[in-house]
Design a protein around this motif. Structure first.
Motif, PDB file in Angstrom:
ATOM      1  N   LYS A 150      14.045   6.251   5.893  1.00 15.31           N
ATOM      2  CA  LYS A 150      13.878   4.839   6.227  1.00 15.31           C
ATOM      3  C   LYS A 150      12.755   4.179   5.436  1.00 15.31           C
ATOM      4  CE  LYS A 150      13.088   1.764  10.184  1.00 15.31           C
ATOM      5  NZ  LYS A 150      12.875   1.683  11.655  1.00 15.31           N
ATOM      6  N   LEU A 151      11.603   4.859   5.309  1.00 15.96           N
ATOM      7  CA  LEU A 151      10.431   4.261   4.680  1.00 15.96           C
ATOM      8  C   LEU A 151      10.216   4.733   3.246  1.00 15.96           C
ATOM      9  CD1 LEU A 151       7.881   4.372   7.657  1.00 15.96           C
ATOM     10  CD2 LEU A 151       9.417   2.510   6.982  1.00 15.96           C
ATOM     11  N   GLY A 152      10.868   5.830   2.871  1.00 18.25           N
ATOM     12  CA  GLY A 152      10.728   6.321   1.499  1.00 18.25           C
ATOM     13  C   GLY A 152       9.354   6.869   1.182  1.00 18.25           C
ATOM     14  N   ILE A 153       8.718   7.513   2.155  1.00 17.99           N
ATOM     15  CA  ILE A 153       7.377   8.069   1.950  1.00 17.99           C
ATOM     16  C   ILE A 153       7.429   9.591   2.003  1.00 17.99           C
ATOM     17  CG2 ILE A 153       6.286   6.031   2.972  1.00 17.99           C
ATOM     18  CD1 ILE A 153       5.749   7.763   5.472  1.00 17.99           C
ATOM     19  N   ASN A 154       6.357  10.209   1.527  1.00 15.19           N
ATOM     20  CA  ASN A 154       6.235  11.663   1.615  1.00 15.19           C
ATOM     21  C   ASN A 154       5.565  12.055   2.923  1.00 15.19           C
ATOM     22  OD1 ASN A 154       7.348  12.304  -0.956  1.00 15.19           O
ATOM     23  ND2 ASN A 154       5.421  11.683  -1.921  1.00 15.19           N
ATOM     24  N   MET A 172       0.852  -1.188   0.000  1.00 17.95           N
ATOM     25  CA  MET A 172       0.000   0.000   0.000  1.00 17.95           C
ATOM     26  C   MET A 172       0.889   1.241   0.000  1.00 17.95           C
ATOM     27  SD  MET A 172      -3.179  -1.057   0.023  1.00 17.95           S
ATOM     28  CE  MET A 172      -4.097   0.402   0.564  1.00 17.95           C
ATOM     29  N   ASP A 173       0.506   2.250  -0.776  1.00 14.47           N
ATOM     30  CA  ASP A 173       1.215   3.532  -0.750  1.00 14.47           C
ATOM     31  C   ASP A 173       0.675   4.380   0.394  1.00 14.47           C
ATOM     32  OD1 ASP A 173       2.784   2.973  -3.018  1.00 14.47           O
ATOM     33  OD2 ASP A 173       1.115   3.502  -4.332  1.00 14.47           O
ATOM     34  N   VAL A 174       1.573   5.031   1.122  1.00 12.53           N
ATOM     35  CA  VAL A 174       1.181   5.813   2.300  1.00 12.53           C
ATOM     36  C   VAL A 174       1.843   7.182   2.262  1.00 12.53           C
ATOM     37  CG1 VAL A 174       1.122   5.918   4.817  1.00 12.53           C
ATOM     38  CG2 VAL A 174       0.963   3.691   3.669  1.00 12.53           C
TER      39      VAL A 174
END
Length: 361
Positions: free
Chosen positions: A51-55, A31-33
């Motif tokens: 660490k997670l590579g999310i925005n 899932m994209d978060v």
């Protein structure tokens, strides 16, 4: 795309831990978060992004102030700003993870599906003496404003098609203060295996100690712990106690070692919506003593199997002394490890994902 709405992300904070663990779990389930918050510490933002590579989108670099909270309670100031960012982002569902910002649903102009995962009702804090006992000004403010704020928040919660609680205790509070029974309970996700990797099913009688957790801002049962420290060897996290070795700032590895090597953990908190510490301790194989009516801990601890639930401070003292002097069946340590697995981040995230995929307005 899942948008996580938060009021804050900061260190040593249970709500922050839940959001980041859920995010990690959802990413592993493909899932994209994206996280959108009001107050997010810059160091945490950088760390999580790497660490997670999310925005991560942040409104303020300043902590939640009394003025900022009052602006939200009366004028939805924070909610409006958060939703302005959300409307500019791609999304499939919006997950509100903090009670303070439940009013965001009023500004969901394009009617995207929204879930409210509650970690407690803000109104309940207004009824809690420790919230305002040290400040006469705050006490007066609370007495005048609590009913109005509770009504506004209650009306917002009723708009959510799916309301999830982080424990049965929180579910009861939501039902009471917001007149809205939750859809289900989804416990906070815990990286149980991270704690269990050093778990011990036997104890070292030559290095036996009781591990105690006290909250710095409002420690409970301090006098009982002081009395206990006169008779047993104690290590205390979060507070200074005479005749006990105290730890204020410790690393995760140091904490795990304390859990795993302890004979028993005492968690003398009078109330907690969920409570990570009992589950973390059980994951390390160490049974826990807590109050029977303390909320979340009484849900996670199985009496006389993975720990003990007591009624009063006197009972807490007697039980701790009895355990230290007379011992217990070491099978409890194995049962504690197994019990902790029920609260793994995999189980909790999969349950949350079910509601994410099946929620609609």
């Amino acid at each position: 795309m899942v948008i996580f709405l938060v009021s804050r992300l900061k260190r040593f904070d249970g709500q922050t831990k839940a959001v980041l663990n859920f995010t990690s779990g959802l990413l592993r389930l493909n899932m994209d978060v994206t996280i959108v918050g009001y107050y997010i510490r810059e160091d945490i933002k950088r760390e999580v992004t790497q660490k997670l590579g999310i925005n991560i989108y942040n409104i303020s670099s300043n902590d939640e102030t009394l003025f900022g909270l009052a602006n939200e309670y009366y004028f939805d100031g924070i909610s409006k700003k958060l939703m302005k960012i959300v409307h500019s982002l791609p999304k499939d569902i919006i997950l509100v993870s903090n009670d303070i910002i439940v009013n965001t649903i009023k500004y969901n102009k394009k009617k995207y599906p929204m879930i409210y995962w509650s970690q407690g009702a803000i109104a309940s804090l207004f009824m809690w003496p420790l919230t305002y006992s040290k400040s006469p000004t705050l006490r007066k403010l609370v007495s005048m404003t609590a009913p109005v704020i509770n009504l506004r928040f209650s009306n917002s919660v009723k708009r959510y098609p799916c309301v999830l609680a982080n424990s049965k205790t929180t579910g009861n509070i939501i039902s009471l203060f917001y007149d809205t029974p939750p859809t289900d309970v989804v416990y906070p996700p815990i990286h149980v295996e991270y704690y269990a990797r050093k778990a011990k099913t036997e104890t070292n009688e030559d290095d036996k100690y009781v591990l105690v957790f006290l909250k710095r801002g409002y420690p409970a049962s301090v006098n009982v712990i002081k009395k206990l420290a006169e008779n047993v060897r104690i290590k205390v996290v979060g507070y200074q106690i005479d005749n006990a070795k105290s730890f204020i700032n410790i690393s995760d590895e140091e904490l795990i070692d304390l859990y795993c090597n302890a004979y028993v953990t005492i968690y003398p908190i009078t109330f907690e919506n969920f409570g990570y510490i009992p589950v973390e301790s059980m994951a390390c194989g160490t049974p826990v003593v807590a109050y029977r009516f303390s909320g979340g801990p009484s849900e996670t601890i199985i009496h006389e199997r993975t720990g003990w639930l007591v009624n009063t401070e006197k009972d807490l003292y007697k039980k701790a002394l009895e355990i230290y002097k007379n011992g217990y069946d070491m099978k409890m340590r194995k049962d504690a490890i197994e019990r902790a697995k029920d609260f793994s981040y995999v189980n909790s995230t999969e349950k949350l994902l079910y509601y994410i995929k099946n929620s609609s307005l």
